[in-house]
Design an enzyme around this catalytic site. Structure first.
Site, PDB file in Angstrom:
ATOM      1  N   GLN A 164      -5.426  23.100  -9.811  1.00 39.91           N
ATOM      2  CA  GLN A 164      -6.293  23.768 -10.788  1.00 39.91           C
ATOM      3  C   GLN A 164      -5.970  25.253 -10.958  1.00 39.91           C
ATOM      4  O   GLN A 164      -5.900  25.740 -12.084  1.00 39.91           O
ATOM      5  CB  GLN A 164      -7.751  23.589 -10.369  1.00 39.91           C
ATOM      6  CG  GLN A 164      -8.754  24.204 -11.322  1.00 39.91           C
ATOM      7  CD  GLN A 164     -10.179  23.878 -10.911  1.00 39.91           C
ATOM      8  OE1 GLN A 164     -10.689  22.802 -11.174  1.00 39.91           O
ATOM      9  NE2 GLN A 164     -10.820  24.819 -10.242  1.00 39.91           N
ATOM     10  N   GLU A 206     -10.656  30.109 -17.166  1.00 37.58           N
ATOM     11  CA  GLU A 206     -11.022  31.283 -16.375  1.00 37.58           C
ATOM     12  C   GLU A 206     -10.063  32.448 -16.607  1.00 37.58           C
ATOM     13  O   GLU A 206      -9.906  33.321 -15.759  1.00 37.58           O
ATOM     14  CB  GLU A 206     -11.149  30.927 -14.891  1.00 37.58           C
ATOM     15  CG  GLU A 206     -12.343  30.011 -14.669  1.00 37.58           C
ATOM     16  CD  GLU A 206     -12.676  29.770 -13.216  1.00 37.58           C
ATOM     17  OE1 GLU A 206     -13.553  30.476 -12.698  1.00 37.58           O
ATOM     18  OE2 GLU A 206     -12.058  28.881 -12.606  1.00 37.58           O
ATOM     19  N   GLU A 287      -8.261  26.360  -1.337  1.00 40.02           N
ATOM     20  CA  GLU A 287      -9.598  25.821  -1.589  1.00 40.02           C
ATOM     21  C   GLU A 287      -9.495  24.352  -1.984  1.00 40.02           C
ATOM     22  O   GLU A 287      -8.588  23.972  -2.737  1.00 40.02           O
ATOM     23  CB  GLU A 287     -10.202  26.656  -2.729  1.00 40.02           C
ATOM     24  CG  GLU A 287     -11.561  26.215  -3.221  1.00 40.02           C
ATOM     25  CD  GLU A 287     -12.034  27.148  -4.344  1.00 40.02           C
ATOM     26  OE1 GLU A 287     -11.630  28.327  -4.372  1.00 40.02           O
ATOM     27  OE2 GLU A 287     -12.785  26.684  -5.207  1.00 40.02           O
ATOM     28  N   LYS A 339     -21.423  29.506  -4.676  1.00 40.61           N
ATOM     29  CA  LYS A 339     -21.811  29.475  -6.082  1.00 40.61           C
ATOM     30  C   LYS A 339     -23.321  29.286  -6.121  1.00 40.61           C
ATOM     31  O   LYS A 339     -23.831  28.228  -5.735  1.00 40.61           O
ATOM     32  CB  LYS A 339     -21.129  28.308  -6.791  1.00 40.61           C
ATOM     33  CG  LYS A 339     -19.614  28.472  -6.947  1.00 40.61           C
ATOM     34  CD  LYS A 339     -18.968  27.188  -7.441  1.00 40.61           C
ATOM     35  CE  LYS A 339     -17.523  27.410  -7.873  1.00 40.61           C
ATOM     36  NZ  LYS A 339     -16.821  26.121  -8.112  1.00 40.61           N
ATOM     37  N   ARG A 368     -18.343  30.455 -12.112  1.00 37.33           N
ATOM     38  CA  ARG A 368     -18.032  29.111 -12.595  1.00 37.33           C
ATOM     39  C   ARG A 368     -17.088  29.251 -13.783  1.00 37.33           C
ATOM     40  O   ARG A 368     -16.916  30.335 -14.329  1.00 37.33           O
ATOM     41  CB  ARG A 368     -19.310  28.373 -13.053  1.00 37.33           C
ATOM     42  CG  ARG A 368     -20.405  28.236 -12.026  1.00 37.33           C
ATOM     43  CD  ARG A 368     -19.992  27.602 -10.726  1.00 37.33           C
ATOM     44  NE  ARG A 368     -19.338  26.314 -10.802  1.00 37.33           N
ATOM     45  CZ  ARG A 368     -19.836  25.162 -10.353  1.00 37.33           C
ATOM     46  NH1 ARG A 368     -21.029  25.148  -9.810  1.00 37.33           N
ATOM     47  NH2 ARG A 368     -19.126  24.042 -10.408  1.00 37.33           N
ATOM     48  N   LYS A 390     -14.514  35.674  -6.321  1.00 35.20           N
ATOM     49  CA  LYS A 390     -13.602  34.922  -7.194  1.00 35.20           C
ATOM     50  C   LYS A 390     -14.221  34.892  -8.580  1.00 35.20           C
ATOM     51  O   LYS A 390     -15.226  34.213  -8.796  1.00 35.20           O
ATOM     52  CB  LYS A 390     -13.439  33.511  -6.632  1.00 35.20           C
ATOM     53  CG  LYS A 390     -12.460  32.639  -7.383  1.00 35.20           C
ATOM     54  CD  LYS A 390     -12.471  31.240  -6.786  1.00 35.20           C
ATOM     55  CE  LYS A 390     -11.580  30.290  -7.538  1.00 35.20           C
ATOM     56  NZ  LYS A 390     -11.964  28.884  -7.288  1.00 35.20           N
TER      57      LYS A 390
HETATM   58  P1  PGA Z   1     -15.839  25.099 -11.883  1.00 36.54           P
HETATM   59  O1  PGA Z   1     -14.526  25.622 -11.194  1.00 36.54           O
HETATM   60  O2  PGA Z   1     -16.716  26.252 -12.160  1.00 36.54           O
HETATM   61  O3  PGA Z   1     -15.293  24.418 -13.104  1.00 36.54           O
HETATM   62  O4  PGA Z   1     -16.475  24.115 -10.916  1.00 36.54           O
HETATM   63  C1  PGA Z   1     -14.459  26.671 -10.317  1.00 36.54           C
HETATM   64  C2  PGA Z   1     -13.798  26.224  -9.044  1.00 36.54           C
HETATM   65  O5  PGA Z   1     -13.404  25.063  -8.898  1.00 36.54           O
HETATM   66  O6  PGA Z   1     -13.697  27.026  -8.126  1.00 36.54           O
HETATM   67 ZN    ZN Z   2     -12.954  25.304  -6.711  1.00 40.39          ZN
END
Ligand code: PGA
Ligand code: ZN
Length: 427
Positions: A164, A206, A287, A339, A368, A390
């Site tokens: 990702q 992002e 991660e 989060k 997010r 992050k």
């Molecule tokens: P998400 O991704 O906000 O789409 O869950 C962020 C991450 O995986 O760290």
């Molecule tokens: Zn993540």
């Protein structure tokens, strides 16, 4: 004293509905907050309540959550002391009555929770990071090291790469202002490098580049070239973090689909692959290297590479105290992604950071992939002493809002930059 709660539906950076809440106190103090939304979500996350009405915003409306904030939550919080964050959050938890805040919606509860903290800060004439520090019961503050999306794939970039995110960390910076400048150089170099290779320079969710490289090693090589192109030293000025988001690669049989490489890997092969990356590249943090229920494989991964790199649970822990406690017990990972909207309340999130630190786990306050202009997470990261943050790249205004808030906070408190010592598991 809380006198009014007023919520509404607004939009996030993907143009999807989300909740914003306003809280007013009897003395006229005011706080507003809005909440983000993920794409690669963990199954154990607090529940994001969506209307499911296909005729508006493809079922993603949040009018039910908004209505809960305006009626039930407003009534339950009326008269409570906004300075007592734990009490306020507990009141909402018991009003909801479900473990994942599924009835009222964690999106409604968290928006109100943060708005209460802002209103209390206004009433106390405190900056928000100070309010967080007080709730956390800490004495010192530190400016977190940013972990910044540079190359993206997975669910944030149309699955153009299997992994990702490949992220840059300016660990040698002397301040947040310096760190942001370094990030800016790296991010610009990423666009230049992609252009020079004839690769797409389009933005991922992002703010990273989405070059669609076939393998993780290709992406790591490109990270080194980007750092050099920026005039910086890879492995020194800038080190690499990875978010595999392995849960979104996992097949029903438990194996991991590395589609771009044209193969599947089992947990042992995934562990070998990640260990090889740590051996050959300046990778300091990984991660979600494995799936969110692969606990025993996670323990093996931790045993093999946890002493050389930070291993962070995001979908694995979902900012949940019980899941983190299990991780600590079973020696799984050595860091936790934080989060607030996975947890559901501000005080719950602050408590989780304390729990992680007490266990020697690294803490990374995270955005997010669908964000609003609310920069609350910057105050959370500084006030809780998380050490790492992050946010996403220096591109969209929802992301830049958080960096800008860090600049303001640094100016206000001149807290020291956490630097490399904030990371756990480094050699
Ligand atoms: P998400 O991704 O906000 O789409 O869950 C962020 C991450 O995986 O760290
Ligand atoms: Zn993540």
């Amino acid at each position: 004293q809380i006198s009014a709660v007023r919520a509404r539906q607004i939009l996030d950076s993907r143009g999807r509905p989300t909740v914003e809440a306003d809280v007013t106190l009897a003395d006229g103090s005011f706080g507003r907050a809005s909440v983000p939304s993920g794409a690669s979500t963990g199954s154990a996350e607090a529940h994001e309540l969506r209307d499911g009405d296909a005729t508006t915003y493809a079922g993603l409306g949040v009018l039910k959550a908004v209505a809960h904030a305006n009626s039930e939550i407003a009534a339950a919080l009326a008269g409570l002391d906004a300075r007592e964050q734990h009490k306020v959050d507990l009141a909402m938890r018991s009003l909801d009555g479900t473990p994942q805040l599924a009835r009222l919606g964690a999106n409604a509860v968290l928006a109100v929770s943060i708005a209460v903290a802002r209103a209390a800060a206004a009433s106390l004439r405190q900056p928000l990071f100070e309010r967080v520090r007080e709730i956390a019961g800490l004495s010192g503050l530190s400016m977190p090291v940013p972990m910044v999306n540079i190359l993206s794939g997975g669910l944030h970039a149309g699955r153009g790469m299997d992994v990702q995110d490949f992220l840059a960390m300016p660990v040698r910076a002397t301040s947040i202002a310096d760190a942001i400048h370094i990030i800016s150089r790296v991010r610009n170099a990423a666009t230049e490098e992609a252009r020079a290779r004839g690769l797409p320079t389009l933005l991922a969710d992002e703010g990273g580049v989405s070059p669609g490289l076939p393998s993780g090693r290709d992406a790591l090589e490109m990270m080194l070239r980007i750092t050099e192109r920026a005039g910086l030293k890879p492995g020194d000025d800038v080190v690499i973090a990875i978010d595999v988001a392995a849960a979104s690669l996992q097949q029903p049989d438990g194996s991991y689909a590395l589609t771009r490489e044209g193969r599947t890997a089992n947990a042992v092969e995934m562990t070998e692959m990640l260990a090889g990356w740590v051996r050959d590249y300046p990778v300091v943090s990984i991660e979600d290297g494995l799936g969110e229920e692969d606990w025993s494989a996670w323990a093996e991964l931790t045993q093999q590479v946890g002493h050389r790199t930070q291993l962070v649970g995001d979908d694995l822990f979902t900012t949940h105290p019980d899941r983190l406690a299990r991780g600590v017990r079973e020696r799984v990972a050595n860091g936790v992604l934080v989060k607030a909207n996975q947890n559901g309340t501000l005080s719950g999130t602050i408590d989780l950071i304390a729990q992680a630190k007490a266990a020697g786990y690294a803490t990374i306050v995270s955005a997010r992939s669908g964000e609003t202009e609310d920069a609350f997470m910057s105050d959370l990261a500084v006030g809780s002493g998380a050490g790492q943050i992050k946010i996403g790249s220096l591109r969209t205004s929802s992301t830049v809002a958080k960096y800008n808030q860090l600049l303001r906070i640094e100016e206000a408190c001149s807290a020291p930059y956490a630097g490399i010592s904030a990371l756990v598991g480094r050699p």
